[in-house]
Write an enzyme that holds these catalytic residues in place. Structure first.
Site, mmCIF file in Angstrom:
data_model
loop_
_atom_site.group_PDB
_atom_site.id
_atom_site.type_symbol
_atom_site.label_atom_id
_atom_site.label_comp_id
_atom_site.label_asym_id
_atom_site.label_seq_id
_atom_site.Cartn_x
_atom_site.Cartn_y
_atom_site.Cartn_z
ATOM 1 C CE LYS A 64 -2.639 0.935 3.782
ATOM 2 N NZ LYS A 64 -2.845 2.278 4.392
ATOM 3 C CB SER A 65 3.873 2.287 1.915
ATOM 4 O OG SER A 65 3.369 2.277 3.216
ATOM 5 N NE ARG B 136 6.308 6.398 0.579
ATOM 6 C CZ ARG B 136 5.477 6.251 1.621
ATOM 7 N NH1 ARG B 136 4.328 5.614 1.463
ATOM 8 N NH2 ARG B 136 5.793 6.744 2.807
ATOM 9 N N GLY C 207 -4.536 8.419 5.375
ATOM 10 C CA GLY C 207 -3.597 9.377 5.964
ATOM 11 C C GLY C 207 -2.360 9.565 5.112
ATOM 12 N NE ARG D 239 -4.529 8.985 11.197
ATOM 13 C CZ ARG D 239 -3.960 8.121 10.360
ATOM 14 N NH1 ARG D 239 -4.648 7.595 9.373
ATOM 15 N NH2 ARG D 239 -2.697 7.808 10.514
ATOM 16 C CG ASP E 261 0.874 0.353 9.831
ATOM 17 O OD1 ASP E 261 0.565 1.230 10.667
ATOM 18 O OD2 ASP E 261 1.200 0.626 8.669
ATOM 19 C CE LYS F 136 0.342 4.969 13.012
ATOM 20 N NZ LYS F 136 1.100 5.601 11.916
ATOM 21 N NE ARG G 274 -2.419 -1.725 8.734
ATOM 22 C CZ ARG G 274 -2.231 -2.176 7.505
ATOM 23 N NH1 ARG G 274 -2.489 -3.432 7.187
ATOM 24 N NH2 ARG G 274 -1.753 -1.402 6.547
#
Ligand code: S3P
Length: 425
Positions: A19-20, A24, A90, A118, A310, A337, A384
């Site tokens: 996902k990260s 990106r 986020g 957040r 995470d 989170k 999560r």
């Protein structure tokens, strides 16, 4: 959703793209020259929000398949001002704030209820120092970012260990008038740095600091996204917990800044092997096998937290099944989170029979090397926690009724089907 107890978790799987890195790849592709092809894209609620966001700012994205895209870059300063709905993501909101700071015009970044609770000053403050106008709503979203087209390079040491904050500053630095340096006390995931290097940007990495030079142009061509370690984590933890389990995950991203859970699993007594190590587009990738073992308690401290941030809810579940008292500390960020994960994890695990006490920055868990009773877990709208609840159900004696299970799709739409495919009853 009801999750019945499992006899074991056995088999071979692959998980969707990280996902990260998927976020990106789309953001850097949007700022690139020409086309960026993204293969192994991890499509989920969050990453779809990133595709929709760049589309709203004038970028064309072709969906070639569920896991393959072409992003038509508009160049480093080519985004069209507008309003973006970041949904629950986020990472999108914070990284995009950095990107928009280097554009000209007004960008409004909004999010759902959870995202709007957040903290956003952590990105707004350094971007203001760089010369952007950034308004928050009492420190939260919606954000209004007015780029001036002439940012200053800065050197900064963020107070919180956050890859999202580091990344926002580095992305703004691409459009600054001089070098931009982020100094980290505790290193966080470096996917932004690796992808920028792949795009031809000059980065200097010295110990705990990274410097980006203003970039002329980004050229990415093809990004191959490895499997998401954080999506594999619930399956690996199920295998570690349930006696007789043996699970192998192929083509998995094993960036050392993400794999703290493997160290914790080993310390606690699970059998872990990592093999077929290789690099794919700068990112370490491997096959990871976990076999159940008799678990013992451990301690996780602040220095280790970013490497498994995470996965900490899953560590609390492991700890509930381990002999002795486990302490997790220095993890106050978990309160900020998608939910207050310190409370959500403690409430959820207590409800199925665990003995867990909250601290301001972590938990104390009194483990028992036996199955938990089971019961009802509320995901609290947090993907999560939903996945944690499913694994808790498999490892329990009586099963778990999982409230809000559907929220897993924020990061991993096929999670329950994949978990079921390796579950033996
Ligand atoms: C992420 C970084 C982490 C992590 C989040 C994704 C990223 O947040 O919790 O799920 O992609 O940069 P922080 O770096 O803000 O702790």
């Amino acid at each position: 959703m009801r999750v019945e107890p499992a006899a074991a978790v056995v088999g071979h799987v692959v998980v969707p793209g990280d996902k990260s890195i998927s976020h990106r790849a789309v953001l850097l592709g949007a700022l690139g020259e020409g086309e960026t092809r993204v293969r192994g894209f991890g499509r989920s609620g969050d990453t779809q929000a990133t595709i929709d966001a760049v589309r709203a700012l004038g970028v064309e994205v072709d969906d070639l398949a569920e896991d393959e895209l072409v992003v038509h870059g508009v160049g480093l300063r080519g985004l069209r001002p507008g309003r973006v709905d970041c949904g629950n993501a986020g990472t999108l909101m914070r990284l995009l704030a950095g990107v928009c700071a280097g554009q000209e015009g007004e960008f409004v970044l909004a999010g759902d209820r959870s995202l709007s609770a957040r903290p956003m000053e952590r990105v707004a403050a350094p971007l203001r120092r760089m010369g952007a106008e950034v308004e928050t709503t009492d420190g939260h979203a919606p954000l209004v970012v007015r780029g001036t087209g002439s940012l200053r390079g800065i050197e900064t040491e963020p107070e919180v260990a956050s890859s999202q904050v580091k990344s926002a500053i580095l992305l703004a630095g691409l459009n600054a008038d001089g070098p931009t340096t982020v100094v980290e006390r505790i290193p966080t995931r470096d996917h932004t740095e690796l992808l920028l290097e792949a795009a031809g940007v000059r980065l200097r990495r010295r110990g705990a600091s990274v410097t980006v030079e203003p970039a002329g142009a980004l050229r990415l061509e093809t990004v191959v996204v490895p499997g998401d370690f954080s999506s594999a984590a619930p399956l690996l933890v199920a295998a570690a917990l349930i006696p007789g389990s043996d699970l192998t995950v192929h083509d998995l991203g094993v960036n050392p800044r993400r794999t703290g859970l493997l160290d914790v699993l080993e310390r606690m007594g699970a059998r872990v092997s990592v093999f077929e190590r290789r690099r794919v587009g700068g990112e370490p990738v491997a096959t990871v096998r976990v076999q159940a073992g008799e678990l013992v308690a451990t301690t996780v401290g602040a220095d280790e937290v970013p490497r498994l941030v995470d996965e900490l809810p899953l560590v609390a579940l492991l700890a509930s099944h381990a002999r002795g008292e486990t302490r997790v500390e220095g993890a106050g960020e978990l309160r900020l989170k998608e939910s207050d994960r310190i409370e959500a994890v403690a409430d959820g695990l207590r409800a199925v029979g665990a003995r867990i006490r909250t601290q301001p920055d972590g938990w104390l868990v009194a483990g028992v090397p036996a199955r938990l009773r089971g019961g009802r877990i509320d995901a609290c709208g947090d993907h999560r926690i939903a996945m944690l609840g499913a694994v808790a159900g498999l490892a329990s004696r009586e099963g778990v009724a999982l409230e809000g299970a559907e929220t897993a799709a924020i990061s991993f739409p096929g999670f329950y089907e994949l978990l079921e495919s390796v579950t033996r009853r």
